[in-house]
Design an enzyme around this catalytic site. Structure first.
Site, PDB file in Angstrom:
ATOM      1  N   LYS A   1       0.844  -1.209   0.000  1.00 39.27           N
ATOM      2  CA  LYS A   1       0.000   0.000   0.000  1.00 39.27           C
ATOM      3  C   LYS A   1       0.871   1.249   0.000  1.00 39.27           C
ATOM      4  CE  LYS A   1      -3.763  -2.464   2.243  1.00 39.27           C
ATOM      5  NZ  LYS A   1      -4.460  -2.819   3.481  1.00 39.27           N
TER       6      LYS A   1
ATOM      7  N   GLN B   1      -4.351  -1.546   9.809  1.00 39.58           N
ATOM      8  CA  GLN B   1      -4.325  -2.871   9.181  1.00 39.58           C
ATOM      9  C   GLN B   1      -4.842  -3.940  10.147  1.00 39.58           C
ATOM     10  OE1 GLN B   1      -3.372  -3.550   5.882  1.00 39.58           O
ATOM     11  NE2 GLN B   1      -4.125  -5.596   6.301  1.00 39.58           N
TER      12      GLN B   1
ATOM     13  N   ASP C   1     -10.774   2.786   4.207  1.00 39.02           N
ATOM     14  CA  ASP C   1     -11.054   1.349   4.098  1.00 39.02           C
ATOM     15  C   ASP C   1     -12.556   1.093   3.980  1.00 39.02           C
ATOM     16  OD1 ASP C   1      -8.979  -0.451   3.887  1.00 39.02           O
ATOM     17  OD2 ASP C   1      -8.528  -0.490   6.036  1.00 39.02           O
TER      18      ASP C   1
END
Ligand code: NAD
Length: 294
Positions: free
Chosen positions: A53, A97, A120
């Site tokens: 990412k 994460q 997200d």
């Protein structure tokens, strides 16, 4: 002739488009999009996802910040990090994460993220807005799959789609998005899961199968109708002594056999995975332009 959907190439194309937009932002003297990622612990898979990412951010010209802590961090300390990121005006969007260590309540962390920075798309505010068809950050993997279907010109309207797996990050949002009245949508959706009685009977009716189970080669050729579109979300490690690292990655679909029946199929690796990362970038650009919440 089966079309293998090249997620790697699509992701490259999207990154070129994003880089062009960043160049325009720079020329205009506006603020460069900035994504932050929080990585807790030393889970190897999480580490490689986050690295990917951050690298992707650099490729398109975004700014990125990686915040790392070992697994012993307290829940309160992580909530403080989230709070700081919420307040940091230079950060347009950030992700924490998952999975988090057992002593940290993931739900609590997700709820603490400012929905305006929740690139997200996991916060219930974004999830609810998505379900109602309001502007929202779409969860990255389903968003990537929508991009694939659109860019490959795959008709979804009126099609029967079977999504296997009901996770909050893939299966459930995918089923909602494909049933919505939208350009890529208007499907009749069946959401199958571990308690589904006769999965094969369901998948055999499917024009589109989306497999998000997490079991290697679970979807076999006898479960697939001729000409179906098969999207494989699964990432599974199987032992492979011929590989230096001792394993290889396979999806949830028995690729070689299903290839002979499908009209379109995604490989693993090189299918859905790269698209997930570019979706996050697309959400970050939206965040920097204040496109979703104004
Ligand atoms: P999960 O692990 O949270 O849940 C798995 C789902 O599969 C559950 O909803 C369960 O009901 C269903 N399931 C389990 N056994 C089943 C059975 N026998 N029949 C029917 N359904 C069954 O799922 P997840 O987090 O969505 O992950 C699924 C897979 O996708 C994993 O391999 C994961 O690594 C992968 N993944 C890939 C990406 C990507 O970017 N490519 C992103 C997220 C997840």
């Amino acid at each position: 002739m089966t079309i293998i959907i090249d997620g790697k190439q699509l992701a490259k194309d999207i990154k070129v488009e994003l880089a062009e937009q960043v160049a325009e932002i720079k020329t205009a003297g506006s603020k460069i999009p900035h994504l932050a990622a929080v990585l807790i612990g030393d889970n190897a898979a999480s580490e490689s996802y986050v690295r990917n990412k951050v690298r992707s951010c650099e490729q398109v010209g975004f700014n990125s910040t990686l915040i790392r802590h070992d697994a012993s961090i307290s829940e309160d300390a992580l909530l403080d990090i989230v709070d700081d990121l919420n307040k940091d005006e230079d950060i347009d969007g950030f992700i924490v994460q998952l999975p988090l260590p057992d002593h940290i309540d993931e739900q609590k962390i997700t709820l603490a993220i400012d929905p305006r920075k929740d690139v997200d798309g996991f916060h219930p505010m974004n999830f609810g807005r998505m379900a109602q068809g309001l502007p929202s950050y779409l969860p990255a993997t389903p968003y990537g799959i929508l991009q694939m279907l659109e860019r490959y010109g795959i008709e979804t309207s009126g099609k029967h789609c079977v999504v296997i797996g009901r996770s909050n990050i893939v299966g459930t949002p995918m089923s909602i998005l494909l049933s919505r009245k939208a350009k890529v949508g208007n499907c009749t959706v069946t959401l199958a899961h571990s308690r589904t009685k006769d999965l094969k009977a369901e998948t055999l009716r499917a024009d589109i199968i989306i497999a998000a189970i997490g079991r290697a080669n679970f979807v076999t050729a006898d479960m697939v109708k001729d000409g179906a579109v098969v999207i494989d979300v699964g990432i599974n490690r199987v032992d492979d002594a011929s590989k230096k690292r001792g394993y290889r990655l396979v999806g949830d679909v028995d690729f070689e056999a299903v290839l002979l029946k499908a009209s379109h199929i995604t490989p693993v690796p090189g299918g859905v995975g790269p698209m997930t990362v570019t979706s996050l970038m697309m959400n970050t650009l939206k965040a920097s332009k204040r496109e979703i919440f104004g």
